[in-house]
Design a protein around this motif. Structure first.
Motif, PDB file in Angstrom:
ATOM      1  N   UNK A  37      57.192  60.146  44.362  1.00 59.51           N
ATOM      2  CA  UNK A  37      58.135  61.067  45.010  1.00 59.51           C
ATOM      3  C   UNK A  37      58.523  60.560  46.388  1.00 59.51           C
ATOM      4  N   UNK A  38      57.521  60.146  47.160  1.00 60.32           N
ATOM      5  CA  UNK A  38      57.810  59.661  48.517  1.00 60.32           C
ATOM      6  C   UNK A  38      58.615  58.369  48.495  1.00 60.32           C
ATOM      7  N   UNK A  39      58.339  57.526  47.494  1.00 60.89           N
ATOM      8  CA  UNK A  39      59.098  56.272  47.404  1.00 60.89           C
ATOM      9  C   UNK A  39      60.585  56.522  47.138  1.00 60.89           C
ATOM     10  N   UNK A  40      60.844  57.636  46.442  1.00 62.43           N
ATOM     11  CA  UNK A  40      62.243  57.963  46.154  1.00 62.43           C
ATOM     12  C   UNK A  40      63.038  58.159  47.426  1.00 62.43           C
ATOM     13  N   UNK A  41      62.406  58.736  48.422  1.00 64.60           N
ATOM     14  CA  UNK A  41      63.132  59.091  49.646  1.00 64.60           C
ATOM     15  C   UNK A  41      62.929  58.095  50.776  1.00 64.60           C
ATOM     16  N   UNK A  42      62.181  57.041  50.479  1.00 64.01           N
ATOM     17  CA  UNK A  42      61.967  56.025  51.512  1.00 64.01           C
ATOM     18  C   UNK A  42      63.242  55.230  51.699  1.00 64.01           C
ATOM     19  N   UNK A  43      63.405  54.649  52.882  1.00 62.78           N
ATOM     20  CA  UNK A  43      64.541  53.772  53.126  1.00 62.78           C
ATOM     21  C   UNK A  43      64.440  52.555  52.206  1.00 62.78           C
ATOM     22  N   UNK A  44      65.539  52.232  51.532  1.00 63.20           N
ATOM     23  CA  UNK A  44      65.510  51.160  50.531  1.00 63.20           C
ATOM     24  C   UNK A  44      65.145  49.813  51.134  1.00 63.20           C
ATOM     25  N   UNK A  45      65.633  49.600  52.333  1.00 64.29           N
ATOM     26  CA  UNK A  45      65.346  48.315  52.972  1.00 64.29           C
ATOM     27  C   UNK A  45      63.863  48.190  53.278  1.00 64.29           C
ATOM     28  N   UNK A  46      63.263  49.324  53.663  1.00 64.77           N
ATOM     29  CA  UNK A  46      61.836  49.351  53.950  1.00 64.77           C
ATOM     30  C   UNK A  46      61.043  49.026  52.685  1.00 64.77           C
ATOM     31  N   UNK A  47      61.466  49.615  51.591  1.00 66.48           N
ATOM     32  CA  UNK A  47      60.817  49.415  50.298  1.00 66.48           C
ATOM     33  C   UNK A  47      60.945  47.963  49.858  1.00 66.48           C
ATOM     34  N   UNK A  48      62.140  47.402  50.059  1.00 64.97           N
ATOM     35  CA  UNK A  48      62.357  45.999  49.706  1.00 64.97           C
ATOM     36  C   UNK A  48      61.461  45.092  50.526  1.00 64.97           C
ATOM     37  N   UNK A  49      61.307  45.472  51.812  1.00 65.91           N
ATOM     38  CA  UNK A  49      60.471  44.670  52.707  1.00 65.91           C
ATOM     39  C   UNK A  49      59.033  44.648  52.197  1.00 65.91           C
ATOM     40  N   UNK A  50      58.536  45.834  51.808  1.00 64.41           N
ATOM     41  CA  UNK A  50      57.148  45.915  51.338  1.00 64.41           C
ATOM     42  C   UNK A  50      56.951  45.091  50.076  1.00 64.41           C
ATOM     43  N   UNK A  51      57.934  45.187  49.172  1.00 62.16           N
ATOM     44  CA  UNK A  51      57.829  44.425  47.929  1.00 62.16           C
ATOM     45  C   UNK A  51      57.846  42.931  48.211  1.00 62.16           C
ATOM     46  N   UNK A  52      58.704  42.527  49.143  1.00 60.34           N
ATOM     47  CA  UNK A  52      58.806  41.109  49.462  1.00 60.34           C
ATOM     48  C   UNK A  52      57.524  40.594  50.093  1.00 60.34           C
ATOM     49  N   UNK A  53      56.921  41.405  50.981  1.00 59.30           N
ATOM     50  CA  UNK A  53      55.675  40.980  51.625  1.00 59.30           C
ATOM     51  C   UNK A  53      54.568  40.792  50.590  1.00 59.30           C
TER      52      UNK A  53
END
Lengths: 403, 221
Positions: free
Chosen positions: A338-354
């Motif tokens: 649920x929280x991931x749905x509302x997270x900033x997409x760029x932030x999410x991409x950053x975490x995945x990339x790291x």
């Protein structure tokens, strides 16, 4: 017994035929009757129909050269007769030894079916819509355009009708050739209607040569010097269109002249519609050729040194995701998802990339995936949701799909 | 010796990038911001004053090339359906062969047929094996000239058992045309999970520059 049965049937019939109620056994006709019903394709055709009195295109070019059809047919029939009587050719055709050269086909094509097919491709690429809005023309004069460049040998990239040419191939002005008499005057224009950086519905002028005697481009007046294509990064494929106009007489095109050399993009802003509208009495489009180009690494230097600006970089603007307003206490929702749905997409991409970078060595090739990743137990005690996440990561599912 | 080159390789296939070729994470690029450029009426503003906002690429075939463009979907109950961008249509009549590349909107992009004099005059018969081969060869060449490198084909196994169609398909593939379109990169997949993928996207993936170009232009890139 019979009486009660009869009563039941009568009652049942009444039950069924009662108006305003739907029952399982009643026959319902769904939709319109077959004589009025339309398929989706028919409906779409109706909805997308355009008023022909408003949406029509004006032919602004030359008519195709008239050919005496009788003479042409007799010539062609003779040709066919020769072929039919040639036994060697027939044998070669039967055993597939007959050589057909594409160059010969293309030479004849340029004169016969070429112009109408080039026009068809131009409509497919939306060229007339973007250059002339409601005009179109038949490109009766075949243009031969080649970009030459030297790597280990000399190469030539020809321009046809939409083929892909990279910017590093088109750094120098191309060689343009077409059949023309010396007393005729022509104008050559190279523009791109795509990706104007500041204005909408405007083109960039890459080359403008006027008052060309015959086909000697070098002797024409170069009003705007040649500039290589520079499709910005991330924007995709831009079209670069050559249009050859035939002039009625020698024209004063100083109004359209740019400084030499011109690297200012605002100065290179151009509108073919306005250009043609002003000169429509004196020029007629006669030839068309275009290519597509997209970004390559040499353009960074081009933007920095030649255009003297920061290199722009773009990404596609997808539609916004429509989500319910976020609640403080969402019922029965897994909190992490649920929280991931509302997270900033760029932030999410950053975490995945790291996470991806943790597994990768900058100088080694990527690690080969395990054949049975779940065969190895997950060490340590984790909450269930985290275990699920680790399992997904191992299996490359969900958000980890493109690791 | 001048060598003429007609680009035939399909570039955007979304394959995995090697580590050294990763693009920097998207937020490091200049994010799209709407900005207006104040234009001087007397002299043109310098290029450095251009602040990129959102720009439009009006090329109608661009999104399809980047694999973002829509293929008409939802016609699963139709056979064969129309989930493609460009398809190849082969019409065989009593006397002639007509091969076309047709867009899903109905527009014909490229056409090669034995009805054309340029092809017909070179052939003995307009419907034998050789005619199929020549039409395919010419169509493939014209497709490359038009920039169409991948095209969807509705030929099934049954069709491909016929010899003439086999030669047709083989000649197309030898001519440089790929008979399989890449999948559309579905944004809704990402939306449903709401996890933006770090899959290399077509508009961020670029062909590796020819080594010879690098050696010629220097390794400043």
């Amino acid at each position: 017994m019979a009486q009660t049965l009869g009563k039941l049937c009568r009652n049942a019939r009444q039950f069924i035929e009662s108006p305003g109620l739907r029952y399982r056994y009643k026959q319902h006709s769904k939709g319109k009757e077959s004589r009025y019903a339309q398929s989706l394709a028919q409906k779409l055709e109706e909805w997308n129909a355009q008023d022909q009195s408003l949406h029509y295109k004006v032919d602004i070019g030359f008519a195709p050269p008239t050919v005496d059809r009788k003479v042409q047919l007799t010539e062609r029939l003779e040709c066919r007769k020769k072929v039919k009587s040639d036994i060697n050719m027939q044998i070669a055709a039967k055993y597939k030894r007959l050589q057909v050269s594409l160059d010969d086909v293309e030479k004849t094509w340029e004169i016969t079916a070429g112009p109408s097919q080039i026009k068809q491709v131009a409509e497919y690429y939306g060229i007339f819509d973007d250059l002339y809005e409601n005009g179109q023309f038949l490109p009766i004069k075949p243009l031969k355009i080649n970009f030459t460049y030297i790597l280990d040998e000399e190469y030539a990239s020809p321009v046809y009708r939409g083929n892909i040419i990279k910017p590093y191939e088109a750094v120098a002005a191309p060689q343009v050739s077409y059949d023309a008499k010396d007393d005729e005057l022509y104008t050559l224009v190279l523009t791109t209607p795509d990706c104007h950086l500041t204005e909408e519905n405007r083109e960039y002028l890459h080359w403008l040569v006027g008052n060309i005697p015959g086909n000697k481009i070098a002797q024409g007046k170069e009003l705007c010097d040649y500039l290589q294509p520079f499709p910005p990064r991330g924007v995709g494929y831009c079209r670069y269109i050559f249009v050859l106009y035939k002039q009625e007489k020698s024209l004063d095109l100083s109004k359209f002249a740019r400084t030499t050399p011109c690297t200012n993009l605002a100065e290179r802003t151009f509108s073919t519609y306005d250009f043609y509208r002003e000169l429509q009495d004196d020029i007629t489009p006669i030839g068309l050729a275009f290519f597509q180009s997209d970004w390559d690494q040499t353009l960074t230097k081009f933007f920095h040194d030649t255009l003297e600006m920061k290199e722009p970089s773009f990404e596609y603007d997808f539609d916004e995701v429509v989500l319910k307003p976020q609640e403080w206490f969402p019922h029965s929702q897994p909190f992490n998802l649920y929280l991931d749905k509302y997270k900033d997409k760029k932030q999410l991409q950053k975490e995945l990339l790291l996470e991806k970078l943790k597994e990768r060595h900058p100088f080694k090739s990527p690690p080969k995936p395990d054949k049975y990743p779940l065969a190895f137990p997950i060490k340590g005690s984790y909450p269930t949701w985290l275990k699920d996440d680790i399992r997904q990561k191992k299996m490359r599912e969900g958000k980890w799909k493109y690791m | 010796m001048l060598k003429s080159i007609l680009r035939a390789s399909a570039s955007k296939t979304g394959k995995d990038l090697s580590p050294l070729q990763w693009n920097v994470t998207p937020w490091a690029k200049s994010l799209a911001t709407t900005a207006t450029v104040s234009q001087n009426t007397t002299s043109s503003p310098p290029n450095s004053s251009i602040v990129p906002g959102t720009i439009q690429n009006r090329n109608p075939r661009n999104l399809e090339k980047l694999r973002i463009g829509e293929k008409p979907s939802g016609w699963n109950l139709d056979n064969p359906g129309n989930c493609y961008w460009n398809k190849i249509v082969l019409e065989v009549s009593n006397k002639h062969i007509d091969a076309k590349i047709v867009h899903f909107s109905g527009q014909v992009a490229v056409r090669a047929s034995t009805q054309e004099w340029c092809i017909n005059k070179q052939l003995v018969s307009s419907k034998d094996n050789l005619a199929f081969e020549i039409v395919a060869k010419v169509l493939a060449h014209r497709c490359l000239q038009t920039g169409l490198l991948e095209v969807h084909s509705f030929f099934n196994e049954e069709d491909l058992q016929k010899e003439k169609i086999k030669t047709f398909v083989k000649a197309l593939e030898d001519g440089g045309l790929t008979l399989k379109e890449p999948d559309q990169l579905m944004e809704h997949e990402r939306v449903h999970l709401n996890y933006p993928t770090i899959q290399p996207k077509a508009w961020e993936t670029f062909e590796e520059l020819d080594e010879r170009v690098f050696s010629k232009l220097g390794k400043k890139y």
